[in-house]
Design a protein around this motif. Structure first.
Motif, mmCIF file in Angstrom:
data_model
loop_
_atom_site.group_PDB
_atom_site.id
_atom_site.type_symbol
_atom_site.label_atom_id
_atom_site.label_comp_id
_atom_site.label_asym_id
_atom_site.label_seq_id
_atom_site.Cartn_x
_atom_site.Cartn_y
_atom_site.Cartn_z
ATOM 1 N N MET A 28 0.821 -1.211 0.000
ATOM 2 C CA MET A 28 0.000 0.000 0.000
ATOM 3 C C MET A 28 0.853 1.259 0.000
ATOM 4 N N LEU A 29 1.946 1.234 0.735
ATOM 5 C CA LEU A 29 2.821 2.408 0.766
ATOM 6 C C LEU A 29 3.599 2.576 -0.531
ATOM 7 N N GLU A 30 3.878 1.474 -1.215
ATOM 8 C CA GLU A 30 4.533 1.563 -2.513
ATOM 9 C C GLU A 30 3.603 2.241 -3.529
ATOM 10 N N ARG A 31 2.324 1.896 -3.466
ATOM 11 C CA ARG A 31 1.354 2.490 -4.386
ATOM 12 C C ARG A 31 1.093 3.960 -4.060
ATOM 13 N N ASP A 32 1.047 4.269 -2.756
ATOM 14 C CA ASP A 32 0.738 5.643 -2.357
ATOM 15 C C ASP A 32 1.569 6.040 -1.140
ATOM 16 N N PRO A 33 2.788 6.589 -1.348
ATOM 17 C CA PRO A 33 3.670 6.967 -0.236
ATOM 18 C C PRO A 33 3.057 8.004 0.702
ATOM 19 N N ALA A 64 0.213 6.473 11.405
ATOM 20 C CA ALA A 64 0.632 5.089 11.187
ATOM 21 C C ALA A 64 1.670 4.673 12.237
ATOM 22 N N LEU A 65 2.542 5.613 12.608
ATOM 23 C CA LEU A 65 3.580 5.304 13.589
ATOM 24 C C LEU A 65 2.963 5.056 14.979
ATOM 25 N N HIS A 66 1.930 5.829 15.333
ATOM 26 C CA HIS A 66 1.231 5.598 16.602
ATOM 27 C C HIS A 66 0.643 4.183 16.651
ATOM 28 N N ILE A 67 -0.004 3.802 15.574
ATOM 29 C CA ILE A 67 -0.675 2.504 15.534
ATOM 30 C C ILE A 67 0.333 1.366 15.603
ATOM 31 N N ALA A 68 1.442 1.511 14.898
ATOM 32 C CA ALA A 68 2.486 0.486 14.940
ATOM 33 C C ALA A 68 3.084 0.375 16.342
ATOM 34 N N GLU A 70 12.434 4.253 8.632
ATOM 35 C CA GLU A 70 13.367 4.279 7.499
ATOM 36 C C GLU A 70 12.870 5.198 6.390
ATOM 37 N N ARG A 71 11.576 5.427 6.328
ATOM 38 C CA ARG A 71 10.985 6.331 5.339
ATOM 39 C C ARG A 71 10.943 7.765 5.862
ATOM 40 N N SER A 72 11.719 8.029 6.916
ATOM 41 C CA SER A 72 11.881 9.374 7.478
ATOM 42 C C SER A 72 10.612 9.933 8.103
ATOM 43 N N VAL A 73 9.772 9.048 8.629
ATOM 44 C CA VAL A 73 8.601 9.521 9.368
ATOM 45 C C VAL A 73 9.078 10.120 10.691
ATOM 46 N N ASN A 74 8.518 11.270 11.063
ATOM 47 C CA ASN A 74 8.908 11.965 12.280
ATOM 48 C C ASN A 74 8.601 11.112 13.507
ATOM 49 N N PRO A 75 9.610 10.730 14.310
ATOM 50 C CA PRO A 75 9.347 9.877 15.474
ATOM 51 C C PRO A 75 8.549 10.588 16.563
ATOM 52 N N ASP A 76 8.483 11.918 16.500
ATOM 53 C CA ASP A 76 7.767 12.685 17.518
ATOM 54 C C ASP A 76 6.435 13.230 17.012
ATOM 55 N N VAL A 77 5.869 12.616 15.972
ATOM 56 C CA VAL A 77 4.555 13.029 15.489
ATOM 57 C C VAL A 77 3.539 12.874 16.623
ATOM 58 N N VAL A 78 2.573 13.808 16.719
ATOM 59 C CA VAL A 78 1.626 13.775 17.831
ATOM 60 C C VAL A 78 0.209 13.508 17.341
ATOM 61 N N ASN A 79 -0.599 12.912 18.213
ATOM 62 C CA ASN A 79 -2.011 12.694 17.908
ATOM 63 C C ASN A 79 -2.845 13.848 18.478
ATOM 64 N N ARG A 80 -4.128 13.627 18.566
ATOM 65 C CA ARG A 80 -5.018 14.695 19.030
ATOM 66 C C ARG A 80 -4.668 15.181 20.427
ATOM 67 N N HIS A 81 -4.173 14.286 21.279
ATOM 68 C CA HIS A 81 -3.860 14.630 22.664
ATOM 69 C C HIS A 81 -2.374 14.917 22.864
ATOM 70 N N LEU A 135 12.244 3.510 18.915
ATOM 71 C CA LEU A 135 11.924 4.936 18.817
ATOM 72 C C LEU A 135 12.995 5.784 19.496
ATOM 73 N N ILE A 136 13.486 5.322 20.635
ATOM 74 C CA ILE A 136 14.554 6.057 21.317
ATOM 75 C C ILE A 136 15.808 6.085 20.461
ATOM 76 N N GLU A 137 16.127 4.944 19.822
ATOM 77 C CA GLU A 137 17.285 4.890 18.925
ATOM 78 C C GLU A 137 17.118 5.854 17.754
ATOM 79 N N ALA A 138 15.863 6.050 17.333
ATOM 80 C CA ALA A 138 15.588 6.946 16.207
ATOM 81 C C ALA A 138 15.562 8.409 16.627
ATOM 82 N N GLY A 139 15.796 8.684 17.895
ATOM 83 C CA GLY A 139 15.876 10.069 18.357
ATOM 84 C C GLY A 139 14.597 10.634 18.933
#
Length: 446
Positions: free
Chosen positions: A30-35, A49-53, A67-78, A98-102
């Protein structure tokens, strides 16, 4: 219900469902079809997606997203980060990744202004708690704040992680936090009853194990909250009778971790475990009498059961502690090499309850040569070939004798003979004091 979903929404739902179930191949396809799907969030909570994982412990998917450079500190509604959700759900692998990713360990959410450290303590995930604390020791954020400040970080209602762990009945987390410098007598703001200490909150939750840990670290049974209540009254109010018995100011004062010992910077972990075990065993014996409703009195040093004499006779005189002559030497002062049992080591510093608000850094002194005790290690014994052998090796004949003696020491109230509320040598009589006075001249000096 699905008829109103747009094509994009259906695709988004499929991605998140695949993540929850851990279907890595489907997620990749799915990510290959639509990054751009990596930046999609759920409709209401805005979980990425990172929260759910992270929340579901899908470490392979989480690694792929990072690895796809998703921000490790992305926040949800709260304003919660994936790191917070990993700590909340006890997903240690994802948390470490996540800690290793900064990922920032000092982010606050918008619900209660809590960090990942608060979440790990609240939900009782001791491995996650330890991982965050280990990361904090080298984290630029924690260094800029100060490690002790980070360990005692407050949420929006004035609760530190120790308060949350005590209230939620998490004794392992309580111990880890105390080991890392959490303030045992700190008061809350608005969490629980204002002015509550961790001991008030443990009493409210009725946790005997948390109460024991806090008392062993010098928690004050007489400290009052904003309503003027001591922990004993809190336990009574919530009908926790066993906790109330231990917290009753009229019962015997608990034995506490001596301040000079617990702040020895290089205290060997194996030695520390022996000292902790001796302390907790002694307190449990004291508790048995309290919980039975009987008065607690320290056993006479000269008293011993038949079983004790049998075990002692099997060991040679060189193995026995030359202070109490009851237990095998398990602790060694590394610099001078003198050895004692764990019980007598604690007795050197336990006769006065330390002020829990002051970190006393003055080390205790060796009772044989009066040199400062800077490092304690597990004592070593010699086998028949005069080769040094660690007392921890189970196969040693002497270890079997030592184990028998230590097993006895944890069975009866007479096991902590050297430890009293007075000077450790004030009540030392019989074999112990005579031999030590003969062999150590400093005993007779003014």
């Amino acid at each position: 219900m699905g008829q109103g979903l747009s094509c994009a929404t259906t695709q988004e739902h499929g991605l998140f469902s695949a993540m929850q179930s851990g279907d890595l191949d489907t997620v990749k396809a799915m990510l290959e079809r639509d990054p751009s799907l990596t930046h999609q969030t759920t409709a209401y909570d805005r979980q990425s997606a990172l929260h759910i994982a992270a929340a579901n412990g899908r470490i392979e998917i989480l690694s792929m997203l990072l690895e796809r450079s998703v921000n490790p500190d992305v926040v949800n509604r709260h304003k919660q980060t994936p790191l917070m959700l990993a700590a909340m759900h006890g997903k240690i692998g994802c948390l470490k990744k996540l800690i290793e990713a900064g990922a920032n360990i000092l982010k606050f959410d918008s619900l209660n202004r809590r960090t990942c450290l608060h979440y790990a303590a609240y939900y009782g995930h001791s491995d996650c708690l330890q991982a965050v604390l280990s990361a904090a020791q080298s984290s630029p954020v924690a260094v800029s704040w100060g490690y002790a400040r980070f360990v005692n970080i407050r949420d929006g209602r004035g609760a530190a992680p120790l308060h949350l762990a005590a209230r939620q009945r998490r004794p392992q987390c309580v111990r880890i936090l105390l080991d890392n410098g959490a303030l045992v007598c700190a008061s809350t703001g608005g969490y629980g009853c204002p002015g509550s200490t961790p001991l008030h909150l443990a009493a409210r939750g009725g946790s005997l194990d948390c109460t024991r840990e806090l008392l062993a670290w010098g928690a004050d049974r007489l400290q009052r909250d904003a309503s003027g209540r001591i922990p004993y009254l809190v336990a009574l109010k919530h009908k926790h009778g066993a906790c109330a018995a231990l917290l009753n100011p009229s019962s015997a004062e608990p034995l506490v971790w001596p301040s000079p010992l617990k702040f020895i910077s290089e205290l060997n972990q194996e030695a520390k475990a022996l000292l902790e075990r001796a302390l907790m065993d002694a307190n449990r014996e004291r508790e048995k009498n309290i919980l039975k409703g009987t008065a607690y009195s320290l056993p006479s040093p000269s008293h011993s059961d038949t079983g004790a004499d049998d075990n002692i006779s099997e060991a040679s005189d060189t193995e026995l502690c030359c202070i109490c002559f009851e237990h095998v030497c398990t602790i060694e002062v590394q610099d001078c090499g003198h050895q004692m049992c764990a019980q007598c080591t604690l007795a050197l510093c336990c006769h006065n309850k330390p002020n829990p608000t002051i970190a006393c850094l003055n080390p205790p002194v060796c009772p044989f040569c009066r040199s400062a005790i800077i490092r304690l290690v597990v004592a070593k014994v010699k086998d028949c070939d005069d080769a040094d052998q660690d007392i921890g090796e189970i196969g040693s004949p002497k270890m079997r004798k030592a184990r028998k003696s230590r097993n006895f020491s944890s069975e009866g109230s007479s096991s902590f003979k050297g430890l009293s509320v007075m000077s450790p040598f004030g009540k030392m009589g019989g074999r112990g004091s005579g031999r030590m006075a003969a062999e150590n001249e400093w005993v007779d000096k003014p």
